[in-house]
Design a protein around this motif. Structure first.
Motif, mmCIF file in Angstrom:
data_model
loop_
_atom_site.group_PDB
_atom_site.id
_atom_site.type_symbol
_atom_site.label_atom_id
_atom_site.label_comp_id
_atom_site.label_asym_id
_atom_site.label_seq_id
_atom_site.Cartn_x
_atom_site.Cartn_y
_atom_site.Cartn_z
ATOM 1 N N TYR A 36 0.810 -1.217 0.000
ATOM 2 C CA TYR A 36 0.000 0.000 0.000
ATOM 3 C C TYR A 36 0.848 1.273 0.000
ATOM 4 O O TYR A 36 0.420 2.303 0.510
ATOM 5 C CB TYR A 36 -0.927 0.006 1.222
ATOM 6 C CG TYR A 36 -1.960 -1.086 1.157
ATOM 7 C CD1 TYR A 36 -2.970 -1.059 0.220
ATOM 8 C CD2 TYR A 36 -1.905 -2.160 2.033
ATOM 9 C CE1 TYR A 36 -3.923 -2.055 0.158
ATOM 10 C CE2 TYR A 36 -2.840 -3.170 1.979
ATOM 11 C CZ TYR A 36 -3.850 -3.115 1.038
ATOM 12 O OH TYR A 36 -4.775 -4.105 0.979
ATOM 13 N N HIS A 37 2.049 1.251 -0.592
ATOM 14 C CA HIS A 37 2.905 2.438 -0.537
ATOM 15 C C HIS A 37 2.324 3.614 -1.308
ATOM 16 O O HIS A 37 2.529 4.759 -0.926
ATOM 17 C CB HIS A 37 4.318 2.108 -0.998
ATOM 18 C CG HIS A 37 4.456 1.829 -2.452
ATOM 19 N ND1 HIS A 37 4.211 0.589 -2.995
ATOM 20 C CD2 HIS A 37 4.817 2.632 -3.471
ATOM 21 C CE1 HIS A 37 4.414 0.644 -4.283
ATOM 22 N NE2 HIS A 37 4.778 1.857 -4.608
ATOM 23 N N HIS A 38 1.554 3.361 -2.361
ATOM 24 C CA HIS A 38 0.929 4.474 -3.086
ATOM 25 C C HIS A 38 -0.121 5.164 -2.202
ATOM 26 O O HIS A 38 -0.172 6.392 -2.139
ATOM 27 C CB HIS A 38 0.270 3.986 -4.377
ATOM 28 C CG HIS A 38 1.240 3.530 -5.411
ATOM 29 N ND1 HIS A 38 2.126 4.385 -6.022
ATOM 30 C CD2 HIS A 38 1.477 2.310 -5.929
ATOM 31 C CE1 HIS A 38 2.860 3.715 -6.876
ATOM 32 N NE2 HIS A 38 2.491 2.435 -6.840
ATOM 33 N N GLU A 39 -0.952 4.363 -1.556
ATOM 34 C CA GLU A 39 -1.999 4.922 -0.711
ATOM 35 C C GLU A 39 -1.407 5.630 0.509
ATOM 36 O O GLU A 39 -1.888 6.690 0.918
ATOM 37 C CB GLU A 39 -2.962 3.822 -0.264
ATOM 38 C CG GLU A 39 -3.841 3.282 -1.366
ATOM 39 C CD GLU A 39 -3.164 2.247 -2.239
ATOM 40 O OE1 GLU A 39 -1.981 1.913 -1.979
ATOM 41 O OE2 GLU A 39 -3.807 1.793 -3.191
ATOM 42 N N GLY A 41 1.620 7.008 0.706
ATOM 43 C CA GLY A 41 2.247 8.241 0.216
ATOM 44 C C GLY A 41 1.225 9.314 -0.081
ATOM 45 O O GLY A 41 1.433 10.502 0.193
ATOM 46 N N HIS A 42 0.078 8.911 -0.638
ATOM 47 C CA HIS A 42 -0.994 9.878 -0.923
ATOM 48 C C HIS A 42 -1.569 10.432 0.379
ATOM 49 O O HIS A 42 -1.838 11.628 0.486
ATOM 50 C CB HIS A 42 -2.083 9.198 -1.753
ATOM 51 C CG HIS A 42 -3.199 10.115 -2.126
ATOM 52 N ND1 HIS A 42 -3.042 11.123 -3.050
ATOM 53 C CD2 HIS A 42 -4.474 10.198 -1.703
ATOM 54 C CE1 HIS A 42 -4.190 11.780 -3.172
ATOM 55 N NE2 HIS A 42 -5.071 11.234 -2.356
ATOM 56 N N ASP A 46 3.282 12.745 0.502
ATOM 57 C CA ASP A 46 4.646 12.624 -0.006
ATOM 58 C C ASP A 46 4.701 12.361 -1.505
ATOM 59 O O ASP A 46 5.738 12.562 -2.119
ATOM 60 C CB ASP A 46 5.385 11.484 0.699
ATOM 61 C CG ASP A 46 5.606 11.774 2.162
ATOM 62 O OD1 ASP A 46 5.515 12.951 2.548
ATOM 63 O OD2 ASP A 46 5.863 10.822 2.918
ATOM 64 N N ASP A 47 3.634 11.861 -2.077
ATOM 65 C CA ASP A 47 3.631 11.524 -3.500
ATOM 66 C C ASP A 47 3.561 12.777 -4.357
ATOM 67 O O ASP A 47 2.897 13.755 -4.015
ATOM 68 C CB ASP A 47 2.430 10.642 -3.854
ATOM 69 C CG ASP A 47 2.669 9.185 -3.543
ATOM 70 O OD1 ASP A 47 3.820 8.836 -3.252
ATOM 71 O OD2 ASP A 47 1.708 8.409 -3.609
ATOM 72 N N VAL A 48 4.274 12.730 -5.454
ATOM 73 C CA VAL A 48 4.203 13.802 -6.437
ATOM 74 C C VAL A 48 3.250 13.331 -7.519
ATOM 75 O O VAL A 48 3.484 12.308 -8.164
ATOM 76 C CB VAL A 48 5.598 14.100 -7.040
ATOM 77 C CG1 VAL A 48 5.497 15.162 -8.104
ATOM 78 C CG2 VAL A 48 6.550 14.525 -5.950
ATOM 79 N N GLU A 49 2.169 14.042 -7.694
ATOM 80 C CA GLU A 49 1.178 13.649 -8.681
ATOM 81 C C GLU A 49 1.200 14.629 -9.837
ATOM 82 O O GLU A 49 1.357 15.833 -9.652
ATOM 83 C CB GLU A 49 -0.208 13.601 -8.045
ATOM 84 C CG GLU A 49 -0.305 12.546 -6.957
ATOM 85 C CD GLU A 49 -1.707 12.426 -6.389
ATOM 86 O OE1 GLU A 49 -2.665 12.855 -7.069
ATOM 87 O OE2 GLU A 49 -1.825 11.926 -5.277
#
Length: 81
Positions: A36-39, A41-42, A46-49
């Protein structure tokens, strides 16, 4: 099998499965962030979208992108032909 043998096997089965359960729990707890690293990070921000662009936005020229990256980080970008 005698009752004593059955009790021994039950004791061995109980304690060996408890030991295995500890390792399986460790694998599950440490593996969840990988899944679940995407979730995560969101959630943490921290995620760059990528921004949503209009449909008819032209695509970037790859040569210009590489030149801009080379200007920002000289000597780190290598081209392989």
């Amino acid at each position: 099998m005698s009752p004593q043998t059955t009790r021994r096997w039950a004791w061995i089965h109980k304690w060996s499965s408890l030991v295995c359960t500890v390792f399986m729990l460790l694998l599950c707890v440490t593996g969840l962030p990988l899944i679940y690293h995407h979730e995560i990070g969101h959630l943490l921000g921290d995620d760059v979208e990528a921004p949503v662009l209009p449909v008819n936005t032209p695509k970037a020229n790859l040569d210009k992108v590489i030149a801009a990256a080379s200007a920002l980080h000289p000597g780190k970008i290598m081209m392989y032909m």
